[in-house]
Scaffold this motif. Structure first.
Motif, PDB file in Angstrom:
ATOM      1  N   UNK A   1      51.036  26.569 -38.264  1.00  0.00           N
ATOM      2  CA  UNK A   1      50.209  27.433 -37.433  1.00  0.00           C
ATOM      3  C   UNK A   1      49.447  26.588 -36.401  1.00  0.00           C
ATOM      4  N   UNK A   2      49.222  27.152 -35.273  1.00  0.00           N
ATOM      5  CA  UNK A   2      48.473  26.427 -34.250  1.00  0.00           C
ATOM      6  C   UNK A   2      47.008  26.390 -34.638  1.00  0.00           C
ATOM      7  N   UNK A   3      46.269  25.365 -34.115  1.00  0.00           N
ATOM      8  CA  UNK A   3      44.879  25.220 -34.505  1.00  0.00           C
ATOM      9  C   UNK A   3      43.997  26.267 -33.815  1.00  0.00           C
ATOM     10  N   UNK A   4      44.354  26.637 -32.588  1.00  0.00           N
ATOM     11  CA  UNK A   4      43.538  27.622 -31.876  1.00  0.00           C
ATOM     12  C   UNK A   4      43.932  29.036 -32.264  1.00  0.00           C
ATOM     13  N   UNK A   5      43.046  29.690 -33.028  1.00  0.00           N
ATOM     14  CA  UNK A   5      43.388  31.017 -33.539  1.00  0.00           C
ATOM     15  C   UNK A   5      43.645  32.008 -32.422  1.00  0.00           C
ATOM     16  N   UNK A   6      43.028  31.819 -31.271  1.00  0.00           N
ATOM     17  CA  UNK A   6      43.164  32.807 -30.219  1.00  0.00           C
ATOM     18  C   UNK A   6      44.424  32.596 -29.379  1.00  0.00           C
ATOM     19  N   UNK A   7      45.160  31.514 -29.629  1.00  0.00           N
ATOM     20  CA  UNK A   7      46.353  31.230 -28.839  1.00  0.00           C
ATOM     21  C   UNK A   7      47.549  31.241 -29.786  1.00  0.00           C
ATOM     22  N   UNK A   8      48.315  32.302 -29.743  1.00  0.00           N
ATOM     23  CA  UNK A   8      49.405  32.469 -30.713  1.00  0.00           C
ATOM     24  C   UNK A   8      50.758  32.217 -30.068  1.00  0.00           C
ATOM     25  N   UNK A   9      51.556  31.403 -30.750  1.00  0.00           N
ATOM     26  CA  UNK A   9      52.905  31.146 -30.292  1.00  0.00           C
ATOM     27  C   UNK A   9      53.875  32.133 -30.920  1.00  0.00           C
ATOM     28  N   UNK A  10      54.837  32.581 -30.131  1.00  0.00           N
ATOM     29  CA  UNK A  10      55.817  33.566 -30.591  1.00  0.00           C
ATOM     30  C   UNK A  10      57.214  32.965 -30.616  1.00  0.00           C
ATOM     31  N   UNK A  11      57.985  33.390 -31.604  1.00  0.00           N
ATOM     32  CA  UNK A  11      59.413  33.102 -31.644  1.00  0.00           C
ATOM     33  C   UNK A  11      60.164  34.415 -31.696  1.00  0.00           C
ATOM     34  N   UNK A  12      61.243  34.532 -30.950  1.00  0.00           N
ATOM     35  CA  UNK A  12      62.043  35.760 -30.943  1.00  0.00           C
ATOM     36  C   UNK A  12      63.377  35.476 -31.622  1.00  0.00           C
ATOM     37  N   UNK A  13      63.748  36.339 -32.569  1.00  0.00           N
ATOM     38  CA  UNK A  13      65.042  36.222 -33.235  1.00  0.00           C
ATOM     39  C   UNK A  13      65.925  37.363 -32.757  1.00  0.00           C
ATOM     40  N   UNK A  14      67.017  37.029 -32.094  1.00  0.00           N
ATOM     41  CA  UNK A  14      67.909  38.027 -31.494  1.00  0.00           C
ATOM     42  C   UNK A  14      67.579  38.172 -30.018  1.00  0.00           C
ATOM     43  N   UNK A  15      68.466  37.677 -29.153  1.00  0.00           N
ATOM     44  CA  UNK A  15      68.177  37.620 -27.706  1.00  0.00           C
ATOM     45  C   UNK A  15      68.948  38.697 -26.950  1.00  0.00           C
ATOM     46  N   UNK A  16      68.855  39.950 -27.435  1.00  0.00           N
ATOM     47  CA  UNK A  16      69.598  41.036 -26.790  1.00  0.00           C
ATOM     48  C   UNK A  16      68.714  41.900 -25.915  1.00  0.00           C
ATOM     49  N   UNK A  17      69.030  43.210 -25.892  1.00  0.00           N
ATOM     50  CA  UNK A  17      68.364  44.154 -24.979  1.00  0.00           C
ATOM     51  C   UNK A  17      66.853  44.191 -25.207  1.00  0.00           C
ATOM     52  N   UNK A  18      66.419  44.395 -26.467  1.00  0.00           N
ATOM     53  CA  UNK A  18      64.981  44.622 -26.686  1.00  0.00           C
ATOM     54  C   UNK A  18      64.193  43.306 -26.665  1.00  0.00           C
ATOM     55  N   UNK A  19      64.864  42.195 -26.889  1.00  0.00           N
ATOM     56  CA  UNK A  19      64.172  40.903 -26.837  1.00  0.00           C
ATOM     57  C   UNK A  19      63.543  40.675 -25.461  1.00  0.00           C
ATOM     58  N   UNK A  20      64.191  41.143 -24.422  1.00  0.00           N
ATOM     59  CA  UNK A  20      63.642  40.984 -23.066  1.00  0.00           C
ATOM     60  C   UNK A  20      62.307  41.711 -22.951  1.00  0.00           C
TER      61      UNK A  20
END
Ligand code: NAD
Length: 352
Positions: A1-20
């Motif tokens: 987890x990142x140290x800054x609680x207010x700054x969240x990193x995202x990962x996307x699984x599945x790079x299709x229509x809804x991922x955009x």
């Protein structure tokens, strides 16, 4: 987890229509940033990442191993949501899972339990809860403006071509997708359940008429609510050329009609006959969602609002507005429709 609680990193699984849509929504949120994407089709992940300046990871384990990924958006075919979501939860990642939560209640339960055990937040996308008309309708219901609820209708008369179903192996299959109700209609099933409360009985018919698919392209159901109110659900991908999604809620003191997330009609007080039609919305001046005929034509604001709610829920240590149970509730109604259509008998829902 990142140290800054207010700054969240995202990962996307599945790079299709809804991922955009998820990437676009994340880009609108100041405290969110897209760190990485992965897809079983490596080329899809690479192209998606290059267009958005994030990393393309070779697989789910590599994405989950990244310390700069706090939240995982599960954008894979519906029948894989729990499988991917459980692994992400076990890696300590918070979860944004696309609708439906999965295609079976057993899978939904596995995902909800994994998130609970891992102590991570789980939201199941139902972005139309964040549309302006739904926020207003919920406020009116909370104020008791409609009186005692008696009747509701949820209608999705959309059109999808055969080419849409043929565009990916998983579309139109029972194992990975479900039919019109599971994929398209579930949005307004969730809104119906959210506005009207628990469903206790479902009687349904389904048909496959305009597409070469194993699932239904048209579903119709009569429902009873625990409150005593009754309602109907209609969902089709065979309704050319496609019409606005519609929710009508009637109480003893009035009716509100929502089309594509906007209130187009409200009428209160049978005693004085007061009626207010919102002309600008009716004529389309407020715009609308174009998904009636185009699966990619949905707007970013409501997805962004739901993801912002998840981030706020994490900060505040509360459940997200649309949690795993809410996703399960909508799925339970869809499954009851399928069971009733198959057996020809009403299905009783036990509820949570
Ligand atoms: N909320 C909405 O309005 C909305 C709109 C469209 C789709 N959806 C939902 O989003 C989900 C995906 O739909 P879509 O239209 O984007 O599908 P899609 O076929 O366009 O994209 C799915 C992607 O997932 C990849 N994939 C498959 N298995 C994978 C795995 N095990 N690991 C990683 N990647 C994998 C595929 O290669 C593909 O690129 C579905 O559950 C659908 O119901 C929601």
């Amino acid at each position: 987890m990142t140290s800054e609680a207010s700054d969240r990193g995202f990962g996307i699984v599945g790079a299709g229509v809804i991922a955009a849509m998820h990437a676009a929504a994340i880009a609108t949120l100041p405290s969110a940033r897209l760190a990485a994407v992965t897809d079983v089709a490596a080329g899809a992940a690479a192209a998606f990442a290059a267009a958005r300046g994030c990393a393309a990871e070779p697989g789910l384990d590599a994405l989950l191993a990244r310390p700069d990924v706090d939240v995982v958006c599960v954008c894979v075919p519906s029948g894989l949501h729990a499988e991917v979501g459980v692994r992400a939860a076990m890696a300590g990642k918070h979860l944004v899972v696309e609708k439906p939560i999965d295609v079976t209640l057993a899978a939904a339960d596995r995902l909800i339990e994994a998130a609970r055990t891992a102590g991570v937040a789980l939201t199941v996308i139902s972005q139309h809860r964040f549309d302006p008309g739904l926020i207003e309708l919920k406020r009116l219901l909370g104020d008791g403006a409609l009186g005692r609820l008696v009747l509701a209708e949820a209608s999705t008369k959309w059109y999808r071509t055969q080419a849409y179903y043929d565009s990916a192996e998983w579309r139109g299959t029972w194992a990975m997708d479900g039919g019109s109700l599971m994929n398209q209609g579930i949005h307004y099933v969730d809104l119906l359940r959210w506005c009207m409360g628990p469903v206790t009985e479902v009687t349904a018919v389904c048909a496959t008429q305009a597409h070469q698919v194993e699932v239904e392209d048209t579903a119709m159901a009569i429902v009873r609510f625990g409150s005593g109110a009754v309602g109907t659900i209609l969902s089709s991908t065979a309704a050319y050329p496609g019409f606005p999604q519609r929710l009508e809620v009637t109480g003893t003191d009035g009716t509100v009609i929502v089309e594509d997330g906007r209130i187009v009609r409200r009428a209160f007080g049978p005693q004085d006959g007061a009626s207010e039609a919102e002309g600008s919305a009716r004529t389309g001046a407020l715009g609308g969602h174009g998904a009636a005929a185009d699966p990619a034509a949905i707007e970013v604001a409501s997805h962004a609002a739901q993801i912002a709610d998840l981030l706020a829920a994490i900060e505040e240590g509360r459940a997200p507005a649309v949690d795993g149970q809410a996703g399960r509730d909508a799925l339970e109604i869809v499954r009851a429709v399928y069971t009733s259509a198959r057996t020809g008998a009403p299905v009783r829902l036990t509820g949570p």
